[in-house]
Each structure stands twice: as C-alpha cells, then as structure tokens.
Design an enzyme around this catalytic site. Structure first.
Site, PDB file in Angstrom:
ATOM      1  N   LYS A  68       0.826  -1.210   0.000  1.00 43.76           N
ATOM      2  CA  LYS A  68       0.000   0.000   0.000  1.00 43.76           C
ATOM      3  C   LYS A  68       0.857   1.256   0.000  1.00 43.76           C
ATOM      4  O   LYS A  68       0.561   2.233  -0.704  1.00 43.76           O
ATOM      5  CB  LYS A  68      -0.933  -0.024   1.213  1.00 43.76           C
ATOM      6  CG  LYS A  68      -2.024  -1.077   1.138  1.00 43.76           C
ATOM      7  CD  LYS A  68      -2.840  -1.133   2.425  1.00 43.76           C
ATOM      8  CE  LYS A  68      -3.911  -2.204   2.367  1.00 43.76           C
ATOM      9  NZ  LYS A  68      -4.716  -2.280   3.613  1.00 43.76           N
ATOM     10  N   SER A  84      -0.580   0.804   5.894  1.00 43.27           N
ATOM     11  CA  SER A  84      -0.835  -0.027   7.067  1.00 43.27           C
ATOM     12  C   SER A  84      -1.857  -1.100   6.728  1.00 43.27           C
ATOM     13  O   SER A  84      -2.690  -0.924   5.837  1.00 43.27           O
ATOM     14  CB  SER A  84      -1.335   0.825   8.236  1.00 43.27           C
ATOM     15  OG  SER A  84      -1.426   0.052   9.423  1.00 43.27           O
ATOM     16  N   ASP A  85      -1.776  -2.208   7.445  1.00 44.02           N
ATOM     17  CA  ASP A  85      -2.742  -3.277   7.252  1.00 44.02           C
ATOM     18  C   ASP A  85      -2.879  -4.066   8.551  1.00 44.02           C
ATOM     19  O   ASP A  85      -1.927  -4.147   9.336  1.00 44.02           O
ATOM     20  CB  ASP A  85      -2.312  -4.220   6.123  1.00 44.02           C
ATOM     21  CG  ASP A  85      -3.447  -5.141   5.697  1.00 44.02           C
ATOM     22  OD1 ASP A  85      -4.347  -4.672   4.985  1.00 44.02           O
ATOM     23  OD2 ASP A  85      -3.440  -6.322   6.097  1.00 44.02           O
ATOM     24  N   GLN A  86      -4.065  -4.618   8.755  1.00 41.47           N
ATOM     25  CA  GLN A  86      -4.311  -5.408   9.961  1.00 41.47           C
ATOM     26  C   GLN A  86      -5.023  -6.703   9.602  1.00 41.47           C
ATOM     27  O   GLN A  86      -5.987  -6.700   8.830  1.00 41.47           O
ATOM     28  CB  GLN A  86      -5.154  -4.620  10.961  1.00 41.47           C
ATOM     29  CG  GLN A  86      -5.386  -5.344  12.291  1.00 41.47           C
ATOM     30  CD  GLN A  86      -6.248  -4.528  13.236  1.00 41.47           C
ATOM     31  OE1 GLN A  86      -7.458  -4.443  13.057  1.00 41.47           O
ATOM     32  NE2 GLN A  86      -5.616  -3.905  14.223  1.00 41.47           N
TER      33      GLN A  86
END
Length: 215
Positions: A68, A84-86
């Site tokens: 991203k 960011s990623d979760q």
C-alpha cells in the site's frame, strides 16, 4: 485514486520539507494520524489484498502494508507515505473484514473464549530519498466466552463490518474482551502510532518542532 485533506480543525504545525501522505481510506487510521497535529493528505492504494497460498496472517499484514505504501508513493514520489494493514490471527487462520452481518457472526463465534492476535503492520516509504522501513505490532486479545445472544446484540448495536475481527475495541466492542496485551496502544484500532512516529521521523518528518503559528 481518491484524495482528501484533514479537517480544517487540525492544528497547524511546523512545515516539513516533504509532504506526508496516508495510504489508506480508513477513517480509523485517519483519525489516529490526526493526533500528531501535522498536515497530511489521504490517498487510496490500489492493492489486491488476496492472501498468497500458505501465507501467514503476520506475513500478509506486512506484505500489504508495504504494498500500500509503495502503491501510493508511485503517485507521490516526493512524499513520505504511510501504509498499514491489519489481519486478525486466530491460531494461524487469517480473519479479515467481515463485510456482512452473517460473516461477522461467524467470526465472533470462532473467536469467543479464544486468544486472537491482531497483526497490525505499518510501512513508511519515500521514493525520492530511497527511504523504506516497516514494522509490526502484534496485539493479543482475549475474547470472553460470548453467548450467541451477546454476539447478536453487539453486532446490531455497532455494526463493525468494516473492522478486521468484527469488533471495535474503542467502542462497545470492549465489552467483548477479557484482556488486551500490546506495546503500542493504538495498534488495535488500526495504526500503531509509536512505531509510525519513529519511522516518519526517520524519514524526515518533524513532529515536535516549533509550531508554524508561533509568533
């Protein structure tokens, strides 16, 4: 690619030599980044979030955060870009955003009485300077042994269908939990600000310099 700017109420800060861009359309991440009181833009990354074969939740979160950041950095090569990623990690099984009431119900039934690790990754990239760094905050969340009725009542009240793991810890979702264990208190909401601050400062963004409105 969609663009937006923080509300006019964001306090002015020192001028940074490079603009800051959040590579995410998540309102939760935008609200967290606003706590730093520095101007930033928002851009939507065009990234396929499909997991790779055999990819662990931890590796998936790290790969997508970096992807991203790079996707947005290509459009803003001079900027410092945050991605960011979760991914919710239930004993190695990745749980993403449910997107519907039925899927959220299934997720919470899977997680009740369990310890779930929310793998929250953040990456910072600046193409012009060659800066690239990423990190991951793993947040252990212990869910109560919820009844079907509690799950249904919660989902009807908060409708957390855009949240990984179907729960908003910053809202009513806190009532679903026995404990939270982590070292970066905003990570569970979607952006680990301690790690983010460290990386954007290393990339050249001033956080605690004199404010621009100072006489």
């Amino acid at each position: 690619m969609n663009f937006a700017t923080p509300p006019a109420t964001t306090p002015p800060s020192t001028k940074n030599p490079r603009p800051l861009v959040l590579g995410s359309t998540s309102r939760y991440r935008r609200e967290l980044l606003q706590r730093l009181q520095i101007p930033f833009e928002v851009a939507a990354p065009d990234v396929d979030e499909t997991p790779l074969a055999g990819e662990t939740p931890r590796a998936l979160a790290q790969r997508l955060a970096l992807a991203k950041a790079h996707a947005v950095a290509r459009a803003f090569p001079h900027a410092v870009v945050i991605g960011s990623d979760q991914v919710a990690d239930l004993h190695g099984l990745p749980l993403g955003k449910p997107g519907s009431h039925e899927r959220a119900t299934a997720q919470l039934r899977q997680m009740r009485g369990q310890t779930v690790v929310f793998q929250t990754a953040v990456a910072v990239v600046c193409l012009d300077s060659g800066f690239e760094e990423s990190d991951l905050a793993a947040v252990e969340v212990i869910f109560r042994d919820l009844t079907d009725n509690e799950i249904e009542n919660y989902l009807r009240a908060e409708q957390p269908y855009d949240c990984a793991g179907s729960a908003k810890s910053e809202g009513l979702g806190i009532a679903l939990l026995e404990a939270i264990r982590n070292d970066d208190p905003t990570a569970l909401v979607g952006l680990p600000l301690i790690r983010t601050c460290r990386m954007i400062q290393a990339a050249g963004v001033a956080l605690l310099a004199d404010r621009a409105d100072k006489a």
